[in-house]
Design an enzyme around this catalytic site. Sequence first.
Site, short mmCIF file in Angstrom:
data_model
loop_
_atom_site.label_atom_id
_atom_site.label_comp_id
_atom_site.label_asym_id
_atom_site.label_seq_id
_atom_site.Cartn_x
_atom_site.Cartn_y
_atom_site.Cartn_z
N GLU A 225 29.70 43.77 41.58
CA GLU A 225 29.40 45.10 41.00
C GLU A 225 30.65 45.97 40.85
O GLU A 225 30.61 47.18 41.13
CB GLU A 225 28.37 45.83 41.87
CG GLU A 225 26.97 45.65 41.38
CD GLU A 225 26.91 45.57 39.88
OE1 GLU A 225 27.40 46.49 39.21
OE2 GLU A 225 26.41 44.56 39.35
C1 LIG Z 1 27.45 36.13 44.64
C2 LIG Z 1 27.94 36.76 43.37
C3 LIG Z 1 27.04 37.34 42.51
C4 LIG Z 1 27.48 37.91 41.31
N1 LIG Z 1 26.57 38.40 40.42
C5 LIG Z 1 26.99 38.77 39.17
C6 LIG Z 1 26.05 39.09 38.14
O1 LIG Z 1 24.84 39.09 38.35
N2 LIG Z 1 26.53 39.40 36.92
C7 LIG Z 1 27.85 39.40 36.62
O2 LIG Z 1 28.20 39.68 35.48
N3 LIG Z 1 28.77 39.11 37.59
C8 LIG Z 1 28.37 38.79 38.83
N4 LIG Z 1 29.29 38.45 39.79
C9 LIG Z 1 30.69 38.54 39.48
C10 LIG Z 1 31.40 39.68 40.17
O3 LIG Z 1 30.97 40.91 39.65
C11 LIG Z 1 32.90 39.44 40.04
O4 LIG Z 1 33.21 38.37 40.90
C12 LIG Z 1 33.73 40.64 40.33
O5 LIG Z 1 33.54 41.61 39.34
C13 LIG Z 1 35.22 40.32 40.43
O6 LIG Z 1 35.66 39.54 39.35
P1 LIG Z 1 36.47 38.18 39.64
O7 LIG Z 1 35.69 37.38 40.60
O8 LIG Z 1 36.85 37.57 38.36
O9 LIG Z 1 37.76 38.67 40.40
P2 LIG Z 1 39.10 39.21 39.71
O10 LIG Z 1 38.78 40.14 38.62
O11 LIG Z 1 39.98 38.06 39.42
O12 LIG Z 1 39.71 40.05 40.91
C14 LIG Z 1 40.38 39.45 42.01
C15 LIG Z 1 41.00 40.56 42.87
O13 LIG Z 1 41.92 41.30 42.08
C16 LIG Z 1 41.58 42.67 42.07
N5 LIG Z 1 41.80 43.24 40.73
C17 LIG Z 1 41.57 42.66 39.54
N6 LIG Z 1 41.89 43.48 38.54
C18 LIG Z 1 42.31 44.63 39.09
C19 LIG Z 1 42.79 45.87 38.59
N7 LIG Z 1 42.83 46.12 37.29
N8 LIG Z 1 43.13 46.83 39.47
C20 LIG Z 1 43.07 46.62 40.80
N9 LIG Z 1 42.64 45.45 41.33
C21 LIG Z 1 42.26 44.48 40.50
C22 LIG Z 1 40.11 42.74 42.43
O14 LIG Z 1 39.78 43.96 43.06
C23 LIG Z 1 39.96 41.55 43.37
O15 LIG Z 1 40.28 41.93 44.68
C24 LIG Z 1 28.87 37.92 41.01
C25 LIG Z 1 29.78 37.35 41.90
C26 LIG Z 1 29.33 36.76 43.06
C27 LIG Z 1 30.33 36.11 43.97
#
Ligand SMILES: Cc1cc2nc3c(=O)[nH]c(=O)nc-3n(C[C@H](O)[C@H](O)[C@H](O)COP(=O)(O)OP(=O)(O)OC[C@H]3O[C@@H](n4cnc5c(N)ncnc54)[C@H](O)[C@@H]3O)c2cc1C
Length: 602
Positions: free
Chosen positions: A443
């Site tokens: 989220e």
């Molecule tokens: C169990 C689970 C359920 C989920 N359910 C849903 C769902 O229903 N629908 C959906 O669409 N998604 C869902 N997600 C996805 C979730 O919302 C994302 O994993 C999350 O938004 C982070 O994206 P990412 O995993 O690609 O991490 P990344 O975007 O790669 O981020 C990795 C790290 O880098 C940091 N970071 C990245 N960009 C920035 C920035 N610009 N500034 C500062 N810090 C940054 C982040 O804070 C994080 O700590 C789910 C994930 C999980 C694990």
Amino acid sequence: MAEVISDQKDINFVLYEQLNVERFLKAEKYSDFNKKMFKLVINEARTLAIKEILPTYTECDREGVKFEDGKVEVPQCLKRVHKLLMEGEWGALTANPEYGGQGLPHTIFQAIFEYMAGANYIAMMYAVLGHGAGKMIDLFGTKSQKDLYLEKLYSLEWGGTMLLTESGAGSDLGALETSAEKLKDGTYSIVGNKIFITNGEHNLTENIIHPVLARVKGAPGGTKGISLFIVPKIWVNDDGTFGENNDVICTGVEEKLGLHGSPTCSLSLGSRGKCRGVLLGKENQGMQVMFHMMNGVRLEVGTQAYSHASCAYLYALEYAKTRLQGKSLEKGLDAKTLQVPIIEHPDVRRMLLKMKSYVEGLRSLAFFTAFCFDMIECTKNEDEKLHYSNLVEILTPIVKSYSSERGFEVCAEGMQVFGGYGYTKEYPMEQLLRDCKIASIYEGSNGIQATDFLFRKVGGQNGVMLDALVLEIKKKIDYSKENNVFLDLAENLEKVLKELEVKLKDAAKSVKTSEYKSAFAVASPLLEVTGDVVMAWQLLWRAQIADAKLAGNNGGKNVDFYNGKIMAAKFFIKTILPIATGKLDGIVINENPVVIIDEKSF
Ligand SMILES: Cc1cc2nc3c(=O)[nH]c(=O)nc-3n(C[C@H](O)[C@H](O)[C@H](O)COP(=O)(O)OP(=O)(O)OC[C@H]3O[C@@H](n4cnc5c(N)ncnc54)[C@H](O)[C@@H]3O)c2cc1C
């Protein structure tokens, strides 16, 4: 050990003594309700949570979901719970009565949701996602879209999801590649791959309605070119009958740390060229529409975290009263003395009081935010409406981030109280800890929340949102001064609040200067200290109420209960809040090592 459910006495304290929810009854919107009805519906929810939802918590974790040939089977025990939620019409408590919603205040929903989420958040995820998708359609959909989808979503006959994330577009949704192309009949052909989709496929409901973010061919890059589509798992014809299966295929389900009863799915859309969706709202305005659902879910995620924490605290309290280890400090040298319950040891008491103060402060914060939503709808005064909207804006990232960080910490502390037993599967502590962790990641990860907090909320609109929050905090500081009650606590809070305001404003200004990278680097620490201050505000407020009850001799048999509120405030403001001053000293814009360090030096 008996299973625990959220703290009824404390929830009632927040509802009826802190926020006086009866005041909503005067508003036209809620004039059909009365206090008895509020109490009745909350009690019914609690009974359902205790009898039916709570017993599924461990079971659905152990059983997990099964994935085979694109189909997902949910744990068996969730089917009965979902059926009961449907029969009891628990799916749309705050939603529009015209489409089967109950039209209850958000604050009442908060109490109901806390009981149910605290009993088994996984079971509730199936319900709240459908409700969230429905609310978005209610706000932005056409009449025919509302007629087709709302009742089915609100009744929980159909499930909902959020299809945002892709492998290359997590935090950075502007990078998404899912595409949409308008067809002659006005629907859109959707092609793309989504990952990590909560409840993206399952056998709990007969249909699933996917809100999907995609880019219409030729639309601008980044978030400005994103549109939102309703993509049903099974197509819904204009007369409400089912059409063919849509081209949405579940290609996998993640193995993960917690939330084992909820499938986290990879979905392929249009791999056979036949995925169809309908536009929700206008083209290229998908993010604005989606934010309505995302903001709602962010508050629910905050509740997820603190309700896990509340259970962890109550289990730890129970355990500490019964686990015998060590001697009392007074009689420790006498070999004949009996072992004492660990709650007698100062360090265990410290852990318990820390857990209690966080849980109660987080609960009050979440309820206060829900209360602000209600005030927006209840008040006819435009300035007041704006004030409460500003509060909702600035509090949303705090509820999401601070609750998830501290909620996890409380779960970890709870495990610590249990010692080695907490690490085993004999007690629910390890599951609470596992399930809670995701709240800081999904989220919008907490890093993204902090950015939103500092740059849109603190720095946005000339700081009016921050002003609204400071005004509310000052009201409670002034109450202490005017009534000469907890003056020392109020002064401590006032001091940190002043220091925080300066740092927040400096950082918000720095973003427009060459120091902008340093400002980004301090966004999370600043959100954390704001959370500390918000906790102190809520706990002081609670202590003031408790003090008035005790002074007015209304404490009666609740003397211990009210004293507990005062002790939680004293503990937090005297022993945890002072650390915030040190944290603020550590928030440096000039020559911040985070920015200066060369990547090779990590
Ligand atoms: C169990 C689970 C359920 C989920 N359910 C849903 C769902 O229903 N629908 C959906 O669409 N998604 C869902 N997600 C996805 C979730 O919302 C994302 O994993 C999350 O938004 C982070 O994206 P990412 O995993 O690609 O991490 P990344 O975007 O790669 O981020 C990795 C790290 O880098 C940091 N970071 C990245 N960009 C920035 C920035 N610009 N500034 C500062 N810090 C940054 C982040 O804070 C994080 O700590 C789910 C994930 C999980 C694990």
